[in-house]
Design an enzyme around this catalytic site. Structure first.
Site, short mmCIF file in Angstrom:
data_model
loop_
_atom_site.label_atom_id
_atom_site.label_comp_id
_atom_site.label_asym_id
_atom_site.label_seq_id
_atom_site.Cartn_x
_atom_site.Cartn_y
_atom_site.Cartn_z
N GLY A 150 0.84 -1.35 -0.34
CA GLY A 150 -0.14 -0.16 -0.38
C GLY A 150 0.80 1.53 0.68
O GLY A 150 0.35 2.55 -0.50
N GLU A 169 3.47 4.30 6.06
CA GLU A 169 2.58 3.45 5.46
C GLU A 169 1.33 3.73 5.36
O GLU A 169 1.46 5.80 5.41
CB GLU A 169 2.49 3.08 7.31
CG GLU A 169 0.78 1.87 7.53
CD GLU A 169 0.65 0.54 6.79
OE1 GLU A 169 1.49 0.35 5.35
OE2 GLU A 169 0.37 -0.62 7.95
N ASP A 170 0.70 4.16 4.83
CA ASP A 170 -0.56 4.28 3.63
C ASP A 170 -1.70 4.76 5.09
O ASP A 170 -2.21 5.46 4.85
CB ASP A 170 -0.75 3.20 2.56
CG ASP A 170 -1.32 1.41 3.24
OD1 ASP A 170 -0.81 1.29 3.99
OD2 ASP A 170 -1.95 0.40 2.51
N ASP A 212 -5.12 1.73 10.81
CA ASP A 212 -6.63 1.11 10.93
C ASP A 212 -6.72 1.19 12.17
O ASP A 212 -6.69 1.47 13.37
CB ASP A 212 -7.23 -0.02 10.10
CG ASP A 212 -9.21 0.11 10.20
OD1 ASP A 212 -9.44 -0.13 11.27
OD2 ASP A 212 -8.80 -0.64 9.94
N LYS A 250 -7.00 6.22 10.20
CA LYS A 250 -8.40 6.06 10.42
C LYS A 250 -8.89 6.46 12.70
O LYS A 250 -8.58 4.98 13.00
CB LYS A 250 -9.58 4.95 10.22
CG LYS A 250 -9.32 4.95 8.69
CD LYS A 250 -9.72 3.35 8.24
CE LYS A 250 -9.93 3.22 7.04
NZ LYS A 250 -10.55 1.76 6.81
N PHE A 252 -14.16 3.35 3.97
CA PHE A 252 -13.19 2.50 2.94
C PHE A 252 -11.71 3.29 2.01
O PHE A 252 -12.63 3.40 1.41
CB PHE A 252 -13.50 1.06 3.05
CG PHE A 252 -12.51 -0.75 2.72
CD1 PHE A 252 -11.62 -0.62 3.46
CD2 PHE A 252 -11.95 -0.29 1.20
CE1 PHE A 252 -11.03 -1.64 3.32
CE2 PHE A 252 -10.72 -1.04 1.05
CZ PHE A 252 -10.32 -1.67 2.57
N VAL A 253 -10.79 2.86 2.03
CA VAL A 253 -10.29 4.33 1.00
C VAL A 253 -9.48 3.40 -0.20
O VAL A 253 -9.34 2.02 0.76
CB VAL A 253 -9.18 5.53 2.12
CG1 VAL A 253 -8.53 5.48 0.54
CG2 VAL A 253 -9.73 5.87 3.21
N ARG A 298 -5.62 0.45 -7.45
CA ARG A 298 -4.22 1.30 -7.21
C ARG A 298 -3.83 1.98 -7.59
O ARG A 298 -3.23 2.81 -7.68
CB ARG A 298 -3.03 -0.46 -6.35
CG ARG A 298 -3.22 -0.90 -5.45
CD ARG A 298 -2.11 -1.73 -4.59
NE ARG A 298 -2.44 -3.11 -4.47
CZ ARG A 298 -2.15 -3.15 -2.98
NH1 ARG A 298 -2.08 -2.06 -2.59
NH2 ARG A 298 -1.97 -5.02 -2.67
P1 IMP Z 1 -4.34 -2.57 11.13
O1 IMP Z 1 -3.94 -3.62 10.82
O2 IMP Z 1 -6.08 -2.15 11.55
O3 IMP Z 1 -4.16 -1.12 11.68
O4 IMP Z 1 -4.49 -2.19 9.16
C1 IMP Z 1 -3.78 -1.70 8.42
C2 IMP Z 1 -3.47 -2.14 6.96
O5 IMP Z 1 -4.83 -2.91 6.41
C3 IMP Z 1 -3.75 -0.84 6.20
O6 IMP Z 1 -1.80 -0.79 6.04
C4 IMP Z 1 -3.52 -1.53 4.75
O7 IMP Z 1 -3.35 -1.99 4.43
C5 IMP Z 1 -5.17 -1.45 5.24
N1 IMP Z 1 -6.84 -0.86 5.37
C6 IMP Z 1 -7.10 -0.77 6.77
N2 IMP Z 1 -8.15 0.36 6.05
C7 IMP Z 1 -7.91 0.61 4.68
C8 IMP Z 1 -8.69 0.67 3.66
O8 IMP Z 1 -9.57 1.18 4.03
N3 IMP Z 1 -8.07 0.73 2.87
C9 IMP Z 1 -7.65 -0.06 1.75
N4 IMP Z 1 -6.56 -0.90 2.29
C10 IMP Z 1 -6.62 -0.95 4.34
MG MG Z 2 -0.44 -1.73 4.26
#
Ligand code: IMP
Ligand code: MG
Length: 165
Positions: free
Chosen positions: A34, A89-90, A93, A121, A142-143, A155
């Site tokens: 990402g 990081e992109d 969440d 987020k 969701f992005v 992408r």
């Molecule tokens: P976390 O472990 O729940 O913080 O998730 C993080 C990873 O999930 C990010 O690095 C993204 O790759 C993916 N992710 C979380 N939210 C989104 C979204 O809205 N769109 C696409 N990928 C997401």
């Molecule tokens: Mg990621």
């Protein structure tokens, strides 16, 4: 958010980072896949001495929910001991991916460890993670686009979009 707005955000982040890493050569560690578009723009906006490395972590299967664990599919190529590490990081969440990965990197004794995230987020956070550089904050949305996927799609989009359900 269109690409001009993204560029303004990236420029602002670059300015903050450049100010904090004066006289230093940070290692930017991008989390694939990402972050690759963001990383490419960020290092050019930074336009300063730095190194780049990437890791592949997996926390998401297909779909929009975190699976609850991470796997390091491809690790760092170089040692980060004694180096100033900036994770790129992109999206953050739940915070699960990053808190587990940060823990792993801390064990390798970098001189410093900071975090730069394009999309925060904040309402979805389950684990508290300190983010040093935040691009934008969104609600529980969701992005996609600008390197960020939904099930490996979208992408390539130059702008960031919110997926409607
Ligand atoms: P976390 O472990 O729940 O913080 O998730 C993080 C990873 O999930 C990010 O690095 C993204 O790759 C993916 N992710 C979380 N939210 C989104 C979204 O809205 N769109 C696409 N990928 C997401
Ligand atoms: Mg990621």
């Amino acid at each position: 958010m269109n690409h001009e707005q993204i560029r303004d955000v990236v420029d602002r982040l670059a300015e903050e980072i450049r100010r904090d890493y004066k006289q230093k050569t940070p290692v930017l560690v991008g989390i694939l896949k990402g972050s690759f578009v963001f990383m490419a723009d960020l290092i050019r906006a930074l336009n300063m001495p730095l190194e780049v490395d990437f890791v592949i972590l997996s926390s998401y299967g297909s779909g929009t929910e975190s699976s609850g664990e991470i796997k390091v599919i491809h690790g760092l190529e170089s040692s980060i001991e004694g180096k100033d590490v900036l994770i790129v990081e992109d999206i953050i969440d739940s915070g699960l991916t990053l808190s587990l990965f940060l823990e792993e990197l801390r064990r390798r004794k970098p001189a410093s460890l900071r975090l730069c995230v394009l999309v925060d987020k904040v309402a979805r956070r389950k684990l508290n993670v300190l983010i040093d550089y935040i691009g934008v904050q969104v609600q529980d949305e969701f992005v996609v686009g600008y390197g960020i996927d939904y099930d490996e799609q979208y992408r390539y989009l130059p702008d960031l979009y919110v997926v409607e359900d």
